[in-house]
Enzyme design. Structure first.
Site, PDB file in Angstrom:
ATOM      1  N   ASP A   1       5.055   8.600  -6.661  1.00  0.00           N
ATOM      2  CA  ASP A   1       4.872   8.720  -5.077  1.00  0.00           C
ATOM      3  C   ASP A   1       4.870  10.347  -5.148  1.00  0.00           C
ATOM      4  O   ASP A   1       5.490  10.938  -5.724  1.00  0.00           O
ATOM      5  CB  ASP A   1       6.012   8.528  -4.510  1.00  0.00           C
ATOM      6  CG  ASP A   1       5.715   7.894  -3.078  1.00  0.00           C
ATOM      7  OD1 ASP A   1       4.852   7.907  -2.697  1.00  0.00           O
ATOM      8  OD2 ASP A   1       6.876   7.358  -2.530  1.00  0.00           O
TER       9      ASP A   1
ATOM     10  N   LYS B   1       0.769   7.629  -5.281  1.00  0.00           N
ATOM     11  CA  LYS B   1       0.493   7.328  -3.948  1.00  0.00           C
ATOM     12  C   LYS B   1       0.882   8.424  -3.056  1.00  0.00           C
ATOM     13  O   LYS B   1       1.333   9.331  -3.335  1.00  0.00           O
ATOM     14  CB  LYS B   1       1.612   6.097  -3.756  1.00  0.00           C
ATOM     15  CG  LYS B   1       1.699   5.702  -2.283  1.00  0.00           C
ATOM     16  CD  LYS B   1       2.713   4.490  -2.040  1.00  0.00           C
ATOM     17  CE  LYS B   1       4.107   4.970  -1.780  1.00  0.00           C
ATOM     18  NZ  LYS B   1       4.407   5.777  -0.871  1.00  0.00           N
TER      19      LYS B   1
ATOM     20  N   GLU C   1       3.312  -0.072   6.116  1.00  0.00           N
ATOM     21  CA  GLU C   1       4.844  -0.032   6.369  1.00  0.00           C
ATOM     22  C   GLU C   1       5.284  -0.129   7.872  1.00  0.00           C
ATOM     23  O   GLU C   1       4.662   0.630   8.610  1.00  0.00           O
ATOM     24  CB  GLU C   1       5.362   1.155   5.694  1.00  0.00           C
ATOM     25  CG  GLU C   1       6.846   1.117   5.949  1.00  0.00           C
ATOM     26  CD  GLU C   1       7.542   2.342   4.877  1.00  0.00           C
ATOM     27  OE1 GLU C   1       7.246   2.861   4.119  1.00  0.00           O
ATOM     28  OE2 GLU C   1       8.875   2.398   5.290  1.00  0.00           O
TER      29      GLU C   1
ATOM     30  N   GLU D   1       0.958   9.531   1.376  1.00  0.00           N
ATOM     31  CA  GLU D   1       1.163   9.076   2.578  1.00  0.00           C
ATOM     32  C   GLU D   1       0.398   9.610   3.571  1.00  0.00           C
ATOM     33  O   GLU D   1      -0.211  10.735   3.297  1.00  0.00           O
ATOM     34  CB  GLU D   1       2.652   9.307   3.180  1.00  0.00           C
ATOM     35  CG  GLU D   1       3.745   8.637   2.532  1.00  0.00           C
ATOM     36  CD  GLU D   1       5.004   8.744   3.081  1.00  0.00           C
ATOM     37  OE1 GLU D   1       5.225   9.568   4.035  1.00  0.00           O
ATOM     38  OE2 GLU D   1       6.106   8.417   2.551  1.00  0.00           O
TER      39      GLU D   1
ATOM     40  N   ASP E   1       9.397   8.077  -3.449  1.00  0.00           N
ATOM     41  CA  ASP E   1      10.116   9.309  -2.987  1.00  0.00           C
ATOM     42  C   ASP E   1      11.392   9.003  -2.555  1.00  0.00           C
ATOM     43  O   ASP E   1      12.267   9.622  -2.341  1.00  0.00           O
ATOM     44  CB  ASP E   1       9.057  10.190  -2.214  1.00  0.00           C
ATOM     45  CG  ASP E   1       8.755   9.643  -0.939  1.00  0.00           C
ATOM     46  OD1 ASP E   1       9.114   8.620  -0.658  1.00  0.00           O
ATOM     47  OD2 ASP E   1       8.191  10.286  -0.067  1.00  0.00           O
ATOM     48  N   SER E   2      11.394   7.617  -2.318  1.00  0.00           N
ATOM     49  CA  SER E   2      12.901   6.980  -1.650  1.00  0.00           C
ATOM     50  C   SER E   2      13.892   7.484  -2.595  1.00  0.00           C
ATOM     51  O   SER E   2      15.042   7.224  -2.312  1.00  0.00           O
ATOM     52  CB  SER E   2      12.794   5.303  -1.527  1.00  0.00           C
ATOM     53  OG  SER E   2      12.048   4.962  -2.524  1.00  0.00           O
TER      54      SER E   2
HETATM   55  O1  KIV Z   1       9.177   5.771  -1.339  1.00  0.00           O
HETATM   56  C1  KIV Z   1       9.092   4.462  -1.222  1.00  0.00           C
HETATM   57  O2  KIV Z   1      10.102   3.877  -1.926  1.00  0.00           O
HETATM   58  C2  KIV Z   1       7.882   3.975  -0.694  1.00  0.00           C
HETATM   59  C3  KIV Z   1       8.108   2.432  -0.436  1.00  0.00           C
HETATM   60  C4  KIV Z   1       8.786   1.987   0.472  1.00  0.00           C
HETATM   61  C5  KIV Z   1       6.605   1.930  -0.026  1.00  0.00           C
HETATM   62  O3  KIV Z   1       7.304   4.684  -0.353  1.00  0.00           O
END
Ligand code: KIV
Length: 292
Positions: free
Chosen positions: A92, A122, A191, A124, A53-54
């Site tokens: 994500d 993934k 993280e 969080e 989600d970055s």
């Molecule tokens: O969204 C992302 O890039 C992440 C990584 C930094 C683990 O969650």
């Protein structure tokens, strides 16, 4: 077959990850957000590709990861999946896609697999996330956990700060990681966690840990594509190692192109298409003379 990959052919089996951990083989994960980055990650032989989600920040220009939507991440995941055939592709789950209920979490996780071709998702957090993990795994979708600094809840954590820096907080982190493994996660991202804490957690889990700012003892590492390649303009956290300065190379290239256009150095004859003299003469005869 990639000359860099540690396995010989086809998609890396998810079940192989725990075996690689047992053998002490480190896992490389990168984020990717489009077809070319997925293809390069595949060719480079990384085991895991995360459509993070970055993307909300590094690709879409938001100030945090919070605004990115399911539809945006579905589109990016589809593109990555087309390029990354051998690594496991993990999508994500964005903020808001799994918080409301187990049912919503399952529905959105299934969309990533069914509509975008992701291998896993993934999520969080721990606490309320645990029942989401159980529900999603129960629906047949593999889940990667993520604890420590969880950017979707950075406000609640008091900002983008390292986590688990007191004995009490480290113990909570350890319990969260254990609970995520028990809930069915096949791997867990740690993280911004002190290295010795990450090492203790890693040694007590049978699923691999993937560290980012968590020291060298986790089973694998992850870096954000734009950080690794020097493509992101914002401030980088201390855990980033930049392996290239592509922003400068790209800037130089685009500026040189624009200069060539202005100075009439581009295009040259080799970049253009020819036509026979007869056809050209016939064409010119068929159209009115050019105004002077
Ligand atoms: O969204 C992302 O890039 C992440 C990584 C930094 C683990 O969650």
């Amino acid at each position: 077959m990639s000359k860099y990959a540690s396995w010989t052919h086809g998609k890396l089996p998810l079940t192989e990850l725990a075996e690689l951990k047992r053998r002490g083989q480190k896992l490389a994960m990168v984020t990717a957000y489009d077809f070319p980055s997925g293809r390069i990650a595949d060719e480079a032989g990384v085991e895991l590709v995360l459509v993070g989600d970055s993307a909300g920040m590094v690709v879409l220009g938001n100030e945090s990861t919070v605004p990115v939507t399911m539809d945006e991440l579905l589109m990016l995941t589809r593109a990555v999946v087309r390029g990354a055939k051998r690594p496991l592709v993990i999508a994500d789950m964005p903020f808001g896609s799994f918080q409301a209920s187990d049912e919503a979490a399952v529905e959105n996780a299934v969309r990533f697999v069914k509509e975008a071709g992701a291998d896993a998702v993934k999520l969080e957090g721990a606490g309320p996330t645990l029942s989401r993990v159980q529900a999603i795994v129960g629906a047949g979708v593999p889940v990667m956990g993520h604890v420590g600094l969880t950017p979707q809840s950075a406000t609640m954590l008091g900002g983008f700060k390292a986590q688990g820096r007191t004995a009490e907080k480290a113990e909570r982190l350890y319990e969260d990681a254990l609970a995520l493994e028990a809930a069915g996660c096949f791997a867990i991202v740690l993280e911004a966690v002190p290295a010795p804490v990450a090492a203790e957690i890693t040694g007590r889990l049978s699923v691999p840990t993937i560290g980012i700012g968590a020291g060298a003892e986790t089973d694998g590492q992850v870096l954000v594509w734009h950080d690794l390649l020097g493509l992101y303009d914002g401030p980088s956290p201390r855990f980033v190692k930049q392996y290239a300065d592509l922003a400068t190379s790209i800037l130089d290239a685009v500026a040189a192109y624009a200069d060539d256009v202005r100075e009439r150095r581009f295009p040259e004859a080799v970049h253009t298409y020819a036509m026979s003299d007869e056809e050209l003469a016939a064409f010119r005869g068929a159209v009115p003379a050019r105004p002077r």
